[in-house]
Scaffold this motif. Structure first.
Motif, PDB file in Angstrom:
ATOM      1  N   TRP A  74       0.848  -1.393  -0.005  1.00  0.00           N
ATOM      2  CA  TRP A  74      -0.131  -0.049   0.023  1.00  0.00           C
ATOM      3  C   TRP A  74       0.848   1.387  -0.001  1.00  0.00           C
ATOM      4  O   TRP A  74       0.551   2.005  -0.670  1.00  0.00           O
ATOM      5  CB  TRP A  74      -0.904  -0.036   1.139  1.00  0.00           C
ATOM      6  CG  TRP A  74      -1.954  -0.914   0.985  1.00  0.00           C
ATOM      7  CD1 TRP A  74      -2.539  -1.762  -0.015  1.00  0.00           C
ATOM      8  CD2 TRP A  74      -2.777  -1.276   2.159  1.00  0.00           C
ATOM      9  NE1 TRP A  74      -3.531  -2.488   0.398  1.00  0.00           N
ATOM     10  CE2 TRP A  74      -3.915  -2.372   1.682  1.00  0.00           C
ATOM     11  CE3 TRP A  74      -2.992  -0.650   3.417  1.00  0.00           C
ATOM     12  CZ2 TRP A  74      -4.828  -2.625   2.409  1.00  0.00           C
ATOM     13  CZ3 TRP A  74      -3.891  -1.402   4.292  1.00  0.00           C
ATOM     14  CH2 TRP A  74      -4.914  -2.287   3.769  1.00  0.00           C
ATOM     15  N   ALA A  75       2.033   1.241   0.962  1.00  0.00           N
ATOM     16  CA  ALA A  75       2.843   2.362   0.747  1.00  0.00           C
ATOM     17  C   ALA A  75       3.565   2.507  -0.937  1.00  0.00           C
ATOM     18  O   ALA A  75       3.421   3.826  -1.061  1.00  0.00           O
ATOM     19  CB  ALA A  75       3.954   2.182   1.850  1.00  0.00           C
ATOM     20  N   ILE A  76       3.837   1.358  -1.256  1.00  0.00           N
ATOM     21  CA  ILE A  76       4.370   1.773  -2.577  1.00  0.00           C
ATOM     22  C   ILE A  76       3.550   2.246  -3.519  1.00  0.00           C
ATOM     23  O   ILE A  76       3.443   3.341  -4.361  1.00  0.00           O
ATOM     24  CB  ILE A  76       4.797   0.559  -3.190  1.00  0.00           C
ATOM     25  CG1 ILE A  76       6.231   0.128  -2.397  1.00  0.00           C
ATOM     26  CG2 ILE A  76       5.405   0.295  -4.698  1.00  0.00           C
ATOM     27  CD1 ILE A  76       6.752  -1.246  -2.714  1.00  0.00           C
ATOM     28  N   CYS A  99       7.557   6.151   5.243  1.00  0.00           N
ATOM     29  CA  CYS A  99       6.191   5.793   4.819  1.00  0.00           C
ATOM     30  C   CYS A  99       5.527   5.063   5.937  1.00  0.00           C
ATOM     31  O   CYS A  99       5.335   3.911   5.337  1.00  0.00           O
ATOM     32  CB  CYS A  99       6.275   5.286   3.329  1.00  0.00           C
ATOM     33  SG  CYS A  99       7.497   3.918   3.006  1.00  0.00           S
ATOM     34  N   PRO A 100       5.229   5.422   6.771  1.00  0.00           N
ATOM     35  CA  PRO A 100       4.392   4.500   7.665  1.00  0.00           C
ATOM     36  C   PRO A 100       3.127   4.158   7.288  1.00  0.00           C
ATOM     37  O   PRO A 100       2.490   4.951   6.566  1.00  0.00           O
ATOM     38  CB  PRO A 100       4.457   5.434   9.059  1.00  0.00           C
ATOM     39  CG  PRO A 100       4.607   6.757   8.464  1.00  0.00           C
ATOM     40  CD  PRO A 100       5.325   6.736   7.327  1.00  0.00           C
ATOM     41  N   GLN A 101       2.713   2.913   7.828  1.00  0.00           N
ATOM     42  CA  GLN A 101       1.057   2.594   7.374  1.00  0.00           C
ATOM     43  C   GLN A 101       0.651   1.836   8.505  1.00  0.00           C
ATOM     44  O   GLN A 101       1.219   0.993   9.213  1.00  0.00           O
ATOM     45  CB  GLN A 101       1.338   1.538   6.216  1.00  0.00           C
ATOM     46  CG  GLN A 101       1.856   1.996   4.901  1.00  0.00           C
ATOM     47  CD  GLN A 101       0.645   2.867   4.212  1.00  0.00           C
ATOM     48  OE1 GLN A 101      -0.624   2.600   4.389  1.00  0.00           O
ATOM     49  NE2 GLN A 101       1.136   3.708   3.787  1.00  0.00           N
ATOM     50  N   ILE A 125      10.736   1.280  -6.128  1.00  0.00           N
ATOM     51  CA  ILE A 125      10.427   1.684  -4.588  1.00  0.00           C
ATOM     52  C   ILE A 125      10.643   0.512  -4.014  1.00  0.00           C
ATOM     53  O   ILE A 125      10.094  -0.630  -4.414  1.00  0.00           O
ATOM     54  CB  ILE A 125       9.173   2.295  -4.521  1.00  0.00           C
ATOM     55  CG1 ILE A 125       8.968   3.706  -5.496  1.00  0.00           C
ATOM     56  CG2 ILE A 125       8.826   2.561  -3.017  1.00  0.00           C
ATOM     57  CD1 ILE A 125       7.713   4.183  -5.048  1.00  0.00           C
ATOM     58  N   SER A 126      11.304   0.392  -2.963  1.00  0.00           N
ATOM     59  CA  SER A 126      11.650  -0.734  -2.039  1.00  0.00           C
ATOM     60  C   SER A 126      11.370  -0.306  -0.416  1.00  0.00           C
ATOM     61  O   SER A 126      11.423   0.809  -0.216  1.00  0.00           O
ATOM     62  CB  SER A 126      13.219  -1.105  -1.960  1.00  0.00           C
ATOM     63  OG  SER A 126      13.629  -1.724  -3.253  1.00  0.00           O
ATOM     64  N   VAL A 127      10.523  -1.358   0.020  1.00  0.00           N
ATOM     65  CA  VAL A 127      10.148  -0.756   1.380  1.00  0.00           C
ATOM     66  C   VAL A 127      10.660  -1.775   2.468  1.00  0.00           C
ATOM     67  O   VAL A 127      10.851  -2.972   2.232  1.00  0.00           O
ATOM     68  CB  VAL A 127       8.462  -1.000   1.417  1.00  0.00           C
ATOM     69  CG1 VAL A 127       7.986  -0.834   2.897  1.00  0.00           C
ATOM     70  CG2 VAL A 127       7.903  -0.030   0.517  1.00  0.00           C
ATOM     71  N   ILE A 137      11.007  -5.691   2.744  1.00  0.00           N
ATOM     72  CA  ILE A 137       9.886  -6.201   2.779  1.00  0.00           C
ATOM     73  C   ILE A 137       9.205  -6.726   1.324  1.00  0.00           C
ATOM     74  O   ILE A 137       8.802  -7.540   0.992  1.00  0.00           O
ATOM     75  CB  ILE A 137       8.619  -5.559   3.468  1.00  0.00           C
ATOM     76  CG1 ILE A 137       9.165  -5.308   4.913  1.00  0.00           C
ATOM     77  CG2 ILE A 137       7.395  -6.020   3.692  1.00  0.00           C
ATOM     78  CD1 ILE A 137       8.048  -4.351   5.922  1.00  0.00           C
ATOM     79  N   THR A 138       9.253  -5.501   0.462  1.00  0.00           N
ATOM     80  CA  THR A 138       8.689  -5.633  -0.869  1.00  0.00           C
ATOM     81  C   THR A 138       9.308  -4.473  -1.608  1.00  0.00           C
ATOM     82  O   THR A 138      10.079  -3.715  -1.097  1.00  0.00           O
ATOM     83  CB  THR A 138       7.281  -5.781  -0.987  1.00  0.00           C
ATOM     84  OG1 THR A 138       6.765  -6.157  -2.261  1.00  0.00           O
ATOM     85  CG2 THR A 138       6.621  -4.388  -0.576  1.00  0.00           C
ATOM     86  N   ARG A 139       9.254  -4.867  -2.891  1.00  0.00           N
ATOM     87  CA  ARG A 139       9.676  -3.871  -3.936  1.00  0.00           C
ATOM     88  C   ARG A 139       8.660  -3.652  -5.301  1.00  0.00           C
ATOM     89  O   ARG A 139       8.318  -4.861  -5.613  1.00  0.00           O
ATOM     90  CB  ARG A 139      11.107  -4.433  -4.418  1.00  0.00           C
ATOM     91  CG  ARG A 139      11.774  -3.809  -5.492  1.00  0.00           C
ATOM     92  CD  ARG A 139      13.416  -4.242  -5.755  1.00  0.00           C
ATOM     93  NE  ARG A 139      13.186  -5.426  -6.554  1.00  0.00           N
ATOM     94  CZ  ARG A 139      13.428  -5.299  -8.142  1.00  0.00           C
ATOM     95  NH1 ARG A 139      13.561  -4.279  -8.648  1.00  0.00           N
ATOM     96  NH2 ARG A 139      13.185  -6.364  -8.676  1.00  0.00           N
ATOM     97  N   MET A 140       8.836  -2.801  -5.909  1.00  0.00           N
ATOM     98  CA  MET A 140       7.952  -2.652  -7.197  1.00  0.00           C
ATOM     99  C   MET A 140       8.679  -1.640  -8.174  1.00  0.00           C
ATOM    100  O   MET A 140       9.290  -0.697  -7.637  1.00  0.00           O
ATOM    101  CB  MET A 140       6.395  -2.254  -6.968  1.00  0.00           C
ATOM    102  CG  MET A 140       5.565  -3.047  -6.321  1.00  0.00           C
ATOM    103  SD  MET A 140       3.948  -2.225  -6.160  1.00  0.00           S
ATOM    104  CE  MET A 140       2.899  -3.450  -5.470  1.00  0.00           C
TER     105      MET A 140
END
Length: 147
Positions: A74-76, A99-101, A125-127, A137-140
């Motif tokens: 969601w942050a990405i 980028c807190p969620q 973007i990587s989180v 955690i993830t990347r897009m």
């Protein structure tokens, strides 16, 4: 006057107590479990409960990881929609921002690089978890159009 219940015959005894053979001769049948049978049943139940508790622990970890990945996604998505709706053509380079969620503290790392077509830029973007920065955690990746 109430009827008197019939009396059972006396049980045969040995020096160690009652014997199965003596009871069988008198017409008595034994019901119940031996100590060994009870102990085996307890071991089986204990092992089953241990396995179940381990499975619950694993499911809890999986649930927490799934929640982290969902919030990071969601942050990405928020950042990519912001770039798309703002008609941004981001400058080349790398930047980091919070980028807190929800209650999860996240750090986003954004990298903009060139593509073969000069009208597009690659936005990656990587989180990462703010508490454990080495854990991504993830990347897009998304292509951003100029204009």
């Amino acid at each position: 006057m109430q009827p008197v219940p019939p009396q059972r015959p006396a049980l045969p005894r040995t020096s160690s107590g009652f014997t199965r053979q003596g009871l069988a001769r008198q017409g008595f049948t034994l019901r119940g479990f031996t100590l060994l049978e009870v102990l085996v049943a307890l071991v089986i139940v204990g092992t089953t409960l241990t396995v179940c508790l381990a499975a619950v622990g694993v499911m809890t970890n999986i649930s927490q990881n799934l929640r982290s990945v969902t919030l990071a996604t969601w942050a990405i998505a928020n950042r990519m929609v912001q770039a798309r709706l703002g008609h941004e053509f981001p400058p080349f380079g790398k930047r980091t921002f919070d980028c807190p969620q929800g209650d999860l503290k996240l750090v986003c790392e954004e990298e903009v690089s060139a593509t073969p077509n000069r009208n597009f830029r690659k936005l990656e973007i990587s989180v990462h978890d703010a508490l454990t920065p080495g854990r991504r955690i993830t990347r897009m990746v998304q292509l951003v159009l100029n204009g």
